[in-house]
Design a protein around this motif. Structure first.
Motif, mmCIF file in Angstrom:
data_model
loop_
_atom_site.group_PDB
_atom_site.id
_atom_site.type_symbol
_atom_site.label_atom_id
_atom_site.label_comp_id
_atom_site.label_asym_id
_atom_site.label_seq_id
_atom_site.Cartn_x
_atom_site.Cartn_y
_atom_site.Cartn_z
ATOM 1 N N ASP A 129 -4.701 -2.278 -8.009
ATOM 2 C CA ASP A 129 -4.971 -1.343 -9.109
ATOM 3 C C ASP A 129 -4.981 -2.008 -10.469
ATOM 4 O OD1 ASP A 129 -4.887 1.286 -7.585
ATOM 5 O OD2 ASP A 129 -2.932 0.446 -7.059
ATOM 6 N N ALA B 292 -6.111 2.160 5.164
ATOM 7 C CA ALA B 292 -7.246 3.010 4.786
ATOM 8 C C ALA B 292 -6.772 4.332 4.185
ATOM 9 C CB ALA B 292 -8.133 3.265 6.006
ATOM 10 N N ILE B 293 -5.755 4.930 4.788
ATOM 11 C CA ILE B 293 -5.226 6.199 4.270
ATOM 12 C C ILE B 293 -4.613 5.991 2.891
ATOM 13 C CG2 ILE B 293 -3.453 7.955 4.631
ATOM 14 C CD1 ILE B 293 -3.860 7.568 7.652
ATOM 15 N N ALA B 294 -3.814 4.938 2.752
ATOM 16 C CA ALA B 294 -3.113 4.697 1.494
ATOM 17 C C ALA B 294 -4.062 4.355 0.363
ATOM 18 C CB ALA B 294 -2.093 3.579 1.669
ATOM 19 N N ARG B 295 -5.144 3.632 0.650
ATOM 20 C CA ARG B 295 -6.072 3.182 -0.400
ATOM 21 C C ARG B 295 -7.326 4.048 -0.476
ATOM 22 N NH1 ARG B 295 -3.640 0.973 -4.091
ATOM 23 N NH2 ARG B 295 -5.589 0.039 -4.837
ATOM 24 N N ASN B 296 -7.323 5.142 0.264
ATOM 25 C CA ASN B 296 -8.448 6.071 0.231
ATOM 26 C C ASN B 296 -9.764 5.370 0.571
ATOM 27 O OD1 ASN B 296 -9.630 8.607 -0.071
ATOM 28 N ND2 ASN B 296 -10.032 8.312 -2.263
ATOM 29 N N MET B 297 -9.754 4.634 1.661
ATOM 30 C CA MET B 297 -10.935 3.921 2.147
ATOM 31 C C MET B 297 -11.242 4.365 3.570
ATOM 32 S SD MET B 297 -10.152 -0.035 1.010
ATOM 33 C CE MET B 297 -9.842 -0.521 -0.689
ATOM 34 N N THR B 298 -12.408 4.003 4.028
ATOM 35 C CA THR B 298 -12.733 4.196 5.434
ATOM 36 C C THR B 298 -12.220 2.999 6.226
ATOM 37 O OG1 THR B 298 -14.865 3.062 5.313
ATOM 38 C CG2 THR B 298 -14.831 5.437 4.794
ATOM 39 N N THR C 285 0.804 -1.227 0.000
ATOM 40 C CA THR C 285 0.000 0.000 0.000
ATOM 41 C C THR C 285 0.834 1.273 0.000
ATOM 42 O OG1 THR C 285 -0.185 -0.048 2.429
ATOM 43 C CG2 THR C 285 -1.933 -1.134 1.154
ATOM 44 N N ASP D 187 2.386 3.566 -5.636
ATOM 45 C CA ASP D 187 1.369 4.227 -6.460
ATOM 46 C C ASP D 187 0.370 3.225 -6.994
ATOM 47 O OD1 ASP D 187 2.336 7.004 -6.599
ATOM 48 O OD2 ASP D 187 4.068 6.121 -7.580
ATOM 49 N N GLU E 287 -14.464 0.050 5.712
ATOM 50 C CA GLU E 287 -14.282 -0.636 4.421
ATOM 51 C C GLU E 287 -13.076 -1.566 4.466
ATOM 52 O OE1 GLU E 287 -16.112 2.554 1.182
ATOM 53 O OE2 GLU E 287 -14.073 2.853 1.964
#
Length: 614
Positions: A281, A250-256, A170, A173, A259
């Motif tokens: 990705d 969560a921060i790295a994958r833009n999730m809550t 994670t 990019d 999630e």
């Protein structure tokens, strides 16, 4: 002129009979014994010769192959086959095989590559090995710093088979997964075996003492199930580590956070599920990744330009350039000593173990006596060990402080028990969120084999001088007097341990005892408990050392590696010494072998007395 007459036994009165030598008799036992000894000698010589020749040839080959000129445009490539090591001297197999990468070398290379205009990006391929969570932390931080330079970072794997592997991924990019691969992120599962029931059945009685309730090192032997204290600690460790990992993912994958937990609860995701849920990705093959990178760098996906430079080659060139620079000019940067205490803390070791007291103490003293060194950074990656050795190392660090040096500790994967003992007097302590530290306590004892011997019909008797002469005998349990002495030793070590921690951390004995008891903490928990000053890796510790030395950050320092990596020749000598030890074992036990051979000869002669080989 005198002549030497040939004398013989013939006289006028006597002519001796012709002596017929007896026919030589060969016994099978003797032949086998001689053949065995000679075969061992020949095999040993061949092993030594092949090792020396192979090492020499490999050194020339490696030096020739791994030092090519770097291209003007390149992408760093790291095929991760082995876990990282803290220091070159901690590698196995005498260091004669392919070297495992040193974590600090990789971190430094990424920082250098971020500023190197020739480097356009970084790609990693997981090939089985996954670094420890602590090493993952430091590597992730370095990769994220690299990305801030605007350069790409991709990772590829046939499968992501653990939460640790995915956590590392994670930081990149783009996360690529080979079709048919899986993403296995089943959370954290901690298990312990308990052998007390089977030990009772075979008559082995474990007798171990601990200070205090959380010091559970031997619980697997003394109990048949997990104690409440152990369950409490392990639950807290798993909860704290998982919360940290989930938050960072969560921060790295833009999730809550919810999630991420929903995906973790699934445990195992197929390739299509991983792509659909945003865990990866790209679902594609490595040749397509290579073509995409070539197009991004050269504009041509089919380019024949050799743009990929392995991390190993880049590190070698980086060190070579640094050495040339240092040879040409005397550095005016402040000097900081970097010392490693990696492995079990022991008193002595002939192979140069980094955490052996007899090896590390002279290094600490050397740094303490160097007027140009103002700060000592101690990197600890140790689960503990001998309290006598730990105290000797701590004493050397205290003397260094008395000599005007500042001590900054950087904790790796573990700095527990004896590992914390040597850290306690530092001026500042850094730990990673997933470091295991604390374990301020002591444990020890023995197993009694008395019932086992009785079960199989063997009786032991003894004569002793001294009430507690049988203290260390495995054939008898502790007597009340012996148990009292063991408890006295446990109390003595524990009380001195919490006293030195209290003194080093500025606490009262009561405060220290509350967070001690043998309890293990994560790095994050240790900050809250007051055992650690801040979260961060070796880079953070070096940055703090730079401030203490009066400069801005670690790039303004001249970091001196006090424990130089062993040369290839030194590693070869270690191998030869091991062969010599094997030979010594053979000779020291020759009497035993001769006895066995005599037995063999007696068997063959009694059974085959008339069978002679002429």
């Amino acid at each position: 002129m005198m002549r030497h007459h040939r004398h013989n036994n013939h006289t006028l009165f006597h002519t001796p009979k012709k002596i017929v030598p007896p026919k030589k008799r060969w016994r099978i036992g003797s032949i086998l014994w001689i053949a065995f000894k000679r075969t061992c000698m020949v095999v040993g010589a061949m092993v030594l010769l092949s090792a020396a020749l192979g090492t020499t040839l490999s050194v020339f080959a490696v030096n020739k192959m791994e030092n090519p000129a770097l291209p003007n445009e390149m992408v760093l490539y790291l095929p991760l086959k082995d876990a990282f090591v803290e220091h070159e001297n901690t590698g196995g197999a005498f260091g004669l095989h392919e070297k495992a990468l040193v974590l600090r070398d990789v971190v430094n290379a990424l920082d250098r590559a971020a500023m190197d205009t020739r480097v356009k990006g970084f790609v990693m391929k997981l090939e089985g090995a996954v670094p420890s969570l602590a090493h993952n932390e430091e590597l992730r931080t370095a990769i994220m710093r690299f990305r801030t330079s605007g350069k790409f970072a991709f990772i590829y794997a046939p499968a992501y088979e653990s939460l640790g592997a995915y956590y590392l991924a994670t930081a990149f990019d783009q996360i690529w997964l080979q079709p048919m691969g899986i993403v296995s992120v089943p959370g954290i599962n901690m298990e312990m075996p308990y052998a007390r029931t089977v030990l009772d059945k075979i008559g082995i009685e474990p007798q171990f003492f601990a200070r205090k309730e959380y010091k559970n090192f031997f619980e697997s032997l003394t109990s048949s199930e997990m104690s409440l204290e152990t369950r409490e600690v392990m639950t807290a460790l798993a909860s704290d580590i998982s919360s940290h990992l989930f938050k960072e993912i969560a921060i790295a994958r833009n999730m809550t956070d919810q999630e991420v937990r929903a995906r973790i609860d699934k445990g195992l995701l197929t390739d299509d599920e991983a792509l659909a849920t945003g865990l990866i990705d790209r679902l594609d093959y490595s040749d397509n990744l290579s073509a995409e990178i070539k197009e991004q760098v050269t504009g041509n996906p089919d380019s024949d330009d050799k743009i990929f430079a392995t991390m190993n080659i880049y590190i070698k060139q980086m060190k070579k350039e640094k050495k040339l620079t240092s040879d040409m000019a005397v550095s005016k940067k402040p000097k900081v000593a970097l010392i490693y205490a990696a492995g079990n803390i022991i008193q002595r070791d002939e192979k140069g173990a980094l955490a052996a007291a007899e090896n590390i103490i002279p290094v600490i003293r050397e740094a303490a006596d160097d007027d140009k060194i103002s700060v000592i950074v101690l990197r600890i990656d140790s689960p503990g060990g001998d309290p006598v050795a730990a105290e000797a190392i701590r004493r050397a660090l205290v003397k260094a402080k008395e000599n005007g040096k500042k001590i900054v500790v950087s904790m790796g994967a573990a700095a527990a028990s004896g590992g914390y003992w040597i850290a306690a007097d530092a001026d500042y302590i850094y730990a990673l969120p997933t470091t295991f530290t604390g374990s301020i306590g002591v444990t020890g004892g023995k197993v009694s084999l008395k019932s086992m011997w009785e079960n199989i019909g063997i009786e032991w008797d003894r004569v002793q001088v001294g009430e507690n002469a049988g203290l260390w005998s495995l054939n008898h349990p502790y007597s009340p007097s012996e148990a009292a002495r063991m408890n006295a030793m446990m109390d003595n070590v524990y009380n001195k341990f919490i006293a030195l921690v209290a003194n080093g951390r500025g606490m009262t004995l009561e405060q220290t005892d509350k967070i001690a008891g043998g309890r293990v903490w994560t790095g994050a928990q240790a900050v809250d408990a007051g055992l650690v000053d801040a979260l961060g890796g070796l880079d953070a510790a070096l940055d703090y050392a730079a401030i203490l030395a009066g400069v801005k950050n670690r790039s303004d320092l001249d970091v001196l590696m006090m424990q130089e990596p062993k040369t290839t020749f030194e590693k070869l000598v270690e191998l030869l010494e091991t062969q010599t030890m094997m030979s010594g074992f053979f000779h020291s036990n020759q009497a035993l072998f001769e006895t066995v051979a005599a037995g063999l000869r007696s068997v063959t002669s009694s059974g085959y007395e008339g069978f002679l080989v002429r």
